[in-house]
Design an enzyme around this catalytic site. Structure first.
Site, PDB file in Angstrom:
ATOM      1  N   THR A 236     -93.954  46.059  49.599  1.00 58.82           N
ATOM      2  CA  THR A 236     -93.280  46.449  50.843  1.00 58.82           C
ATOM      3  C   THR A 236     -92.035  47.234  50.476  1.00 58.82           C
ATOM      4  O   THR A 236     -91.112  46.702  49.854  1.00 58.82           O
ATOM      5  CB  THR A 236     -92.907  45.202  51.656  1.00 58.82           C
ATOM      6  OG1 THR A 236     -94.113  44.502  51.917  1.00 58.82           O
ATOM      7  CG2 THR A 236     -92.238  45.565  52.959  1.00 58.82           C
TER       8      THR A 236
ATOM      9  N   LYS B  15     -95.706  48.498  58.246  1.00 65.91           N
ATOM     10  CA  LYS B  15     -95.556  47.241  57.507  1.00 65.91           C
ATOM     11  C   LYS B  15     -94.338  46.445  58.022  1.00 65.91           C
ATOM     12  O   LYS B  15     -94.435  45.262  58.352  1.00 65.91           O
ATOM     13  CB  LYS B  15     -95.405  47.540  56.016  1.00 65.91           C
ATOM     14  CG  LYS B  15     -95.068  46.346  55.161  1.00 65.91           C
ATOM     15  CD  LYS B  15     -96.179  45.317  55.170  1.00 65.91           C
ATOM     16  CE  LYS B  15     -95.712  43.997  54.605  1.00 65.91           C
ATOM     17  NZ  LYS B  15     -96.744  42.992  54.565  1.00 65.91           N
TER      18      LYS B  15
ATOM     19  N   CYS C 247     -91.319  37.143  52.751  1.00 65.61           N
ATOM     20  CA  CYS C 247     -91.571  38.406  53.463  1.00 65.61           C
ATOM     21  C   CYS C 247     -90.842  38.529  54.798  1.00 65.61           C
ATOM     22  O   CYS C 247     -90.101  39.492  55.009  1.00 65.61           O
ATOM     23  CB  CYS C 247     -93.061  38.565  53.688  1.00 65.61           C
ATOM     24  SG  CYS C 247     -93.979  38.488  52.149  1.00 65.61           S
TER      25      CYS C 247
ATOM     26  N   LYS D 123     -86.959  38.808  54.568  1.00 61.02           N
ATOM     27  CA  LYS D 123     -86.582  40.028  53.836  1.00 61.02           C
ATOM     28  C   LYS D 123     -86.902  41.270  54.662  1.00 61.02           C
ATOM     29  O   LYS D 123     -86.083  42.192  54.766  1.00 61.02           O
ATOM     30  CB  LYS D 123     -87.352  40.033  52.509  1.00 61.02           C
ATOM     31  CG  LYS D 123     -87.360  41.315  51.755  1.00 61.02           C
ATOM     32  CD  LYS D 123     -88.036  41.151  50.395  1.00 61.02           C
ATOM     33  CE  LYS D 123     -89.543  41.094  50.455  1.00 61.02           C
ATOM     34  NZ  LYS D 123     -90.232  42.346  50.718  1.00 61.02           N
TER      35      LYS D 123
ATOM     36  N   ASN E 217     -94.279  42.704  60.342  1.00 56.82           N
ATOM     37  CA  ASN E 217     -93.580  41.463  59.994  1.00 56.82           C
ATOM     38  C   ASN E 217     -92.433  41.175  60.968  1.00 56.82           C
ATOM     39  O   ASN E 217     -92.176  40.021  61.308  1.00 56.82           O
ATOM     40  CB  ASN E 217     -93.077  41.515  58.553  1.00 56.82           C
ATOM     41  CG  ASN E 217     -94.165  41.104  57.567  1.00 56.82           C
ATOM     42  OD1 ASN E 217     -95.257  40.706  57.972  1.00 56.82           O
ATOM     43  ND2 ASN E 217     -93.889  41.198  56.285  1.00 56.82           N
TER      44      ASN E 217
HETATM   45  C1  UGA Z   1     -96.334  37.278  56.194  1.00 58.80           C
HETATM   46  C2  UGA Z   1     -97.270  38.014  57.171  1.00 58.80           C
HETATM   47  O1  UGA Z   1     -97.874  37.065  58.050  1.00 58.80           O
HETATM   48  C3  UGA Z   1     -98.367  38.773  56.427  1.00 58.80           C
HETATM   49  O2  UGA Z   1     -99.145  39.519  57.342  1.00 58.80           O
HETATM   50  C4  UGA Z   1     -97.700  39.728  55.416  1.00 58.80           C
HETATM   51  O3  UGA Z   1     -98.663  40.428  54.653  1.00 58.80           O
HETATM   52  C5  UGA Z   1     -96.811  38.926  54.475  1.00 58.80           C
HETATM   53  O4  UGA Z   1     -95.815  38.223  55.253  1.00 58.80           O
HETATM   54  C6  UGA Z   1     -96.150  39.907  53.546  1.00 58.80           C
HETATM   55  O5  UGA Z   1     -95.415  40.768  54.021  1.00 58.80           O
HETATM   56  O6  UGA Z   1     -96.452  39.887  52.351  1.00 58.80           O
HETATM   57  P1  UGA Z   1     -96.520  35.029  54.750  1.00 58.80           P
HETATM   58  O7  UGA Z   1     -95.138  35.336  54.259  1.00 58.80           O
HETATM   59  O8  UGA Z   1     -97.557  34.608  53.779  1.00 58.80           O
HETATM   60  O9  UGA Z   1     -97.141  36.297  55.518  1.00 58.80           O
HETATM   61  O10 UGA Z   1     -96.357  33.864  55.797  1.00 58.80           O
HETATM   62  P2  UGA Z   1     -96.680  33.654  57.351  1.00 58.80           P
HETATM   63  O11 UGA Z   1     -97.979  32.990  57.519  1.00 58.80           O
HETATM   64  O12 UGA Z   1     -96.447  34.894  58.097  1.00 58.80           O
HETATM   65  O13 UGA Z   1     -95.550  32.605  57.721  1.00 58.80           O
HETATM   66  C7  UGA Z   1     -94.189  32.986  57.706  1.00 58.80           C
HETATM   67  C8  UGA Z   1     -93.319  31.865  58.205  1.00 58.80           C
HETATM   68  O14 UGA Z   1     -93.575  31.602  59.577  1.00 58.80           O
HETATM   69  C9  UGA Z   1     -93.545  30.523  57.472  1.00 58.80           C
HETATM   70  O15 UGA Z   1     -92.308  29.908  57.264  1.00 58.80           O
HETATM   71  C10 UGA Z   1     -94.408  29.745  58.452  1.00 58.80           C
HETATM   72  O16 UGA Z   1     -94.287  28.360  58.316  1.00 58.80           O
HETATM   73  C11 UGA Z   1     -93.850  30.229  59.789  1.00 58.80           C
HETATM   74  N1  UGA Z   1     -94.825  30.072  60.894  1.00 58.80           N
HETATM   75  C12 UGA Z   1     -95.965  30.808  60.910  1.00 58.80           C
HETATM   76  C13 UGA Z   1     -94.526  29.195  61.927  1.00 58.80           C
HETATM   77  O17 UGA Z   1     -93.475  28.524  61.929  1.00 58.80           O
HETATM   78  N2  UGA Z   1     -95.417  29.084  62.969  1.00 58.80           N
HETATM   79  C14 UGA Z   1     -96.567  29.816  63.020  1.00 58.80           C
HETATM   80  O18 UGA Z   1     -97.320  29.686  64.019  1.00 58.80           O
HETATM   81  C15 UGA Z   1     -96.837  30.696  61.978  1.00 58.80           C
END
Ligand code: UGA
Length: 439
Positions: free
Chosen positions: A132, A210, A266, A269, A214
């Site tokens: 990213t 991107k 992600c 940031k 996010n």
């Molecule tokens: C996120 C994006 O979802 C991806 O699409 C992206 O590719 C990635 O960042 C990246 O830029 O590399 P990720 O960081 O793996 O993915 O995590 P998420 O599943 O998005 O969760 C992020 C935060 O939100 C976590 O702390 C999670 O616990 C929280 N979350 C997520 C919630 O509190 N509730 C939800 O319903 C979903």
């Protein structure tokens, strides 16, 4: 792409630089898609694990994907980025882009990787920015490489940790952006075996997609968390409110679970980076600033609930904590809301006994875990605690023996910052319970 007489594709020679949370699934997926992939990783311990066909990170099905790639001969590893790019038609840069102190993305790893391989790239190679990177980075990498025969394409990654393999094999969309449209389209072709729609655009637009994705997800979660807070005030049940929202196809059910705040490497940031980009452009993106501020409020709200459960203060109190990773099904603790909350509880004078399925309580604790009393299982973490705080939604916590937990605790109090447990079931057993947005 070349096609053999029997119709099977032999694929392209691809180099992937960096075996992190993005580079590793990317390399293994491209190998599965039939390309011949060489993955470069400097960390020798990681490399050794990979060579044994294993994943150095906790990620569902990644071991199998790596082992499959190695067995097929499509996936190999090297310590040297220069070695990896030799003869490669496509070179994916998957190195970290950490946050600088001013909120912008630090491009030093991208710059170093591009510099290192520049002179060794095959004639006409295509360099792909998978990390990213800020808007304008494709041009920046082009300048660093400084070769007129090499094109740079932005191809952002959208996989989620915890479901990286599933997401990589079945992407929602493939985005490719470059001033060289043909090069962009060629990168898109690498993913032709997926059914995903392909968006071919310019580099600036691709890079913006991107960050926008996010930032939108983060804003959605800030809304959900704030809404859960409002539900508590007005006596509404957030679960049913969110169910009512989710059935609207324009809103959908994904990303509607209240939590202790959004974290990980992600969302925090990238929201800060987009805000920085907006500021630089002289654009007042107050909505995004509000989403970020609201996330800090959510952490404070959870801490307030713990204090309330402990009679107003956690000073001198022993707390049990379940879950330290930023979400379940990963071993990643970067920017974990769990650690931000446990850190503040410790500062407030609490003793925090913590358990996480991915943390070895016996090993020398890493820097981010100092100050916590690590425990080998969830029962030990609950033993003698004045309150139990659920911070990461590991499914296994739901199936524990709660009569044993009750017997071990000093007071039967649970703060469930993931709405993981069944409130009526634990209340029937004698616990005092508070979740998010529900009675
Ligand atoms: C996120 C994006 O979802 C991806 O699409 C992206 O590719 C990635 O960042 C990246 O830029 O590399 P990720 O960081 O793996 O993915 O995590 P998420 O599943 O998005 O969760 C992020 C935060 O939100 C976590 O702390 C999670 O616990 C929280 N979350 C997520 C919630 O509190 N509730 C939800 O319903 C979903």
């Amino acid at each position: 792409m070349t096609t053999r007489g029997n119709g099977r594709t032999t694929g392209h020679r691809v180099a992937v630089i960096g075996a992190g949370y993005v580079g590793l699934p990317t390399a293994a997926t491209l190998a599965r898609f039939g390309h011949s992939v060489v993955l470069a990783e400097r960390d020798l311990a990681k490399l050794e694990t990979l060579r044994r066909g294993l994943s150095p990170i906790v990620e569902q099905d990644l071991d199998e994907l790596i082992a499959g790639g190695v067995a097929s001969g499509n996936l190999s590893f090297t310590e040297s980025a220069v070695e990896a790019v030799k003869g490669a038609r496509f070179v994916f840069l998957c190195v970290p882009t950490p946050q600088s102190s001013d909120g912008s993305a630090d491009l030093s790893f991208v710059e170093a990787a591009a510099k290192e391989v520049a002179a060794h790239l095959a004639t006409g190679a295509i360099v792909v920015n998978k990390s990213t990177v800020p808007v304008g980075s494709a041009t920046f990498v082009e300048q660093v490489i400084g070769r007129s025969d090499v094109s740079v394409v932005s191809n952002p990654e959208f996989l989620r940790e915890g479901s990286a393999v599933l997401d990589s094999l079945n992407p929602d969309r493939i985005v490719v952006g470059s001033d060289d449209t043909q090069a962009a389209a060629k990168v898109g072709e690498l993913f032709a075996t997926t059914a995903a729609p392909l968006i071919v655009t310019d580099a600036t637009t691709s890079e913006t997609i991107k960050y926008a994705s996010n930032a939108f997800l983060a804003t959605k979660l800030s809304f959900v968390n704030a809404l859960a807070g409002l539900c508590e005030e007005v006596g509404a049940d957030a679960r049913d409110v969110l169910l009512g929202l989710g059935y609207d196809k324009r809103i959908g059910f994904e990303f509607l679970r209240p939590g202790p705040g959004w974290g990980g490497s992600c969302l925090p940031k990238d929201t800060s980076a987009l805000l920085h980009i907006a500021k630089e452009a002289g654009y007042d993106f107050s909505l995004l600033a509000g989403a970020i501020a609201s996330n800090d409020e959510q952490l404070a709200r959870v801490i307030g609930k713990v204090e309330q459960m402990c009679g107003g203060s956690v000073t001198g109190v022993t707390l049990g904590v379940w879950g330290l990773t930023f979400k379940a099904n990963t071993d990643d603790r970067r920017e974990s809301p769990s650690l931000q909350i446990t850190g503040r509880l410790t500062e407030l004078g609490a003793t925090v006994q913590a358990f996480d399925p991915t943390v070895d309580a016996e090993a020398e604790p890493r820097e981010d875990l100092r100050g916590l009393q690590l425990r080998a299982d969830p029962y030990e973490a609950a033993a003698g605690a004045r309150a139990l705080v659920v911070l990461t939604e590991w499914d296994e916590f739901r199936w524990l023996d709660f009569s044993r937990v009750l017997a071990l605790m000093a007071e039967p109090c649970i703060v469930d910052a993931r709405n993981l447990l069944d409130p009526s079931a634990v209340r029937r057993m004698g616990f005092r319970y508070t979740g998010l947005g529900r009675q």
